[in-house]
Design a protein around this motif. Structure first.
Motif, PDB file in Angstrom:
ATOM      1  N   SER A  89      50.355  33.467  31.530  1.00  0.00           N
ATOM      2  CA  SER A  89      51.511  33.264  32.413  1.00  0.00           C
ATOM      3  C   SER A  89      52.451  32.218  31.805  1.00  0.00           C
ATOM      4  O   SER A  89      51.976  31.211  31.270  1.00  0.00           O
ATOM      5  N   TYR A  90      53.755  32.453  31.930  1.00  0.00           N
ATOM      6  CA  TYR A  90      54.749  31.467  31.483  1.00  0.00           C
ATOM      7  C   TYR A  90      55.859  31.346  32.517  1.00  0.00           C
ATOM      8  O   TYR A  90      56.456  32.347  32.933  1.00  0.00           O
ATOM      9  N   VAL A 114      47.085  32.679  22.565  1.00  0.00           N
ATOM     10  CA  VAL A 114      48.397  33.315  22.725  1.00  0.00           C
ATOM     11  C   VAL A 114      49.546  32.420  22.233  1.00  0.00           C
ATOM     12  O   VAL A 114      50.438  32.897  21.515  1.00  0.00           O
ATOM     13  N   SER A 115      49.527  31.141  22.576  1.00  0.00           N
ATOM     14  CA  SER A 115      50.691  30.318  22.206  1.00  0.00           C
ATOM     15  C   SER A 115      50.868  30.200  20.684  1.00  0.00           C
ATOM     16  O   SER A 115      52.008  30.278  20.204  1.00  0.00           O
TER      17      SER A 115
END
Ligand SMILES: Cc1cc2nc3c(=O)[nH]c(=O)nc-3n(C[C@H](O)[C@H](O)[C@H](O)COP(=O)(O)OP(=O)(O)OC[C@H]3O[C@@H](n4cnc5c(N)ncnc54)[C@H](O)[C@@H]3O)c2cc1C
Length: 264
Positions: A89-90, A114-115
């Motif tokens: 989520s972002y 992910v980042s």
């Protein structure tokens, strides 16, 4: 991260009301329809905010999703060549000026999954998938005085609120406090006005009258105007500390909304 939260500990010596009264968590299961679907989105611009934070501008292709409300987030899904997927989520950093374009700011977590991929592999023209916008609790519709407290990457959803407030004529009082370790850790540099206070926890800039140190009641007292809804976003430690301070200064716990990023 905000689901199933344990009760927050009380500061020693303070007789605080229980913080579980803060209300429902921010993320809601999407009811139905377009928000459930993954939508393709193209990266149209990338901007460095700091050495470890990068903003991605995304144009959503095909059907336009709902225009977001400041404070909401999108889920991002990445698919590897072998078909395996990862999603995170972002928060949306941009004002809700368009439904088909959003900006997300991602902090690099070096050992993350992910980042680092978003930072190191994704370029302009690449595609990811988005689903959202989600969130119905940690949102600000611009109609109540707001006190926004952000630690580190927690400033992201608060910047969407600040941008919305600015774009819609700054009609209600809004105060923003951003807590960063060092001056070079400040996101969205150059965008803040007199509504914003920046505090430094490890290293203050030369000439800053406030010595580096943890957020304190003295930092918050001048920002309390009464009638505000507080939005607190950051690590679990920052969010707990900041919300405890607000309550100790007389803000009703029910008026404090919290979003937490990162490990507990
Ligand atoms: C509603 C919501 C909104 C969010 N908005 C943002 C946003 O706007 N910007 C943003 O950068 N992130 C945001 N996050 C966090 C984001 O979803 C990921 O958790 C984060 O990017 C780390 O994912 P990763 O795959 O790189 O690391 P993971 O593979 O998930 O984690 C790897 C390691 O890093 C640790 N870790 C995970 N997150 C953090 C963190 N933030 N700080 C320190 N250590 C961490 C984990 O405990 C683990 O040890 C949000 C989370 C939620 C729930």
């Amino acid at each position: 991260m905000t689901d199933g939260l344990p009760p927050l500990p009380s500061l020693p010596g303070l007789d605080l009301p229980p913080l579980p009264t803060l209300g429902p968590v921010s993320r809601q299961v999407p009811p139905s329809g377009a928000r459930r679907r993954w939508l393709p989105a193209e990266v149209t611009a990338i901007r460095d905010e700091t050495a470890t934070a990068r903003t991605f501008r995304l144009r959503i292709r095909g059907e336009a999703p709902d225009r977001h409300v400041p404070g909401q987030h999108y889920d991002v899904r990445l698919t590897a060549p072998d078909g395996s997927t990862a999603q995170r989520s972002y928060s949306i950093a941009s004002a809700p000026d368009r439904a088909d374009e959003v900006e997300l700011t991602v902090e690099l977590i070096p050992d993350g999954e992910v980042s680092p991929f978003l930072h190191e592999e994704i370029g302009v023209g690449d595609r990811v998938e988005l689903r959202g916008p989600f969130g119905g609790w940690f949102v600000w519709r611009g109609d109540t005085p707001a006190l926004l407290l952000g630690g580190g990457s927690g400033v992201v959803p608060l910047m969407a609120m600040r941008r919305f407030w600015h774009d819609s004529g700054e009609r209600v009082p809004l105060r923003l406090l951003v807590s960063v370790r060092r001056p070079e850790d400040l996101y969205y540099r150059g965008e803040y006005g007199s509504e914003t206070t920046v505090i430094h926890t490890r290293q203050a800039p030369p000439g800053d009258p406030r010595p580096a140190g943890r957020l304190s009641a003295d930092d918050l007292r001048p920002l309390l105007t009464g009638g505000q809804i507080a939005y607190v976003c950051g690590s679990a430690g920052f969010s707990e500390h900041a919300s405890q301070l607000l309550v100790s200064l007389g803000m009703p716990a029910a008026d404090v909304r919290i979003e937490r990023f990162g490990p507990g």
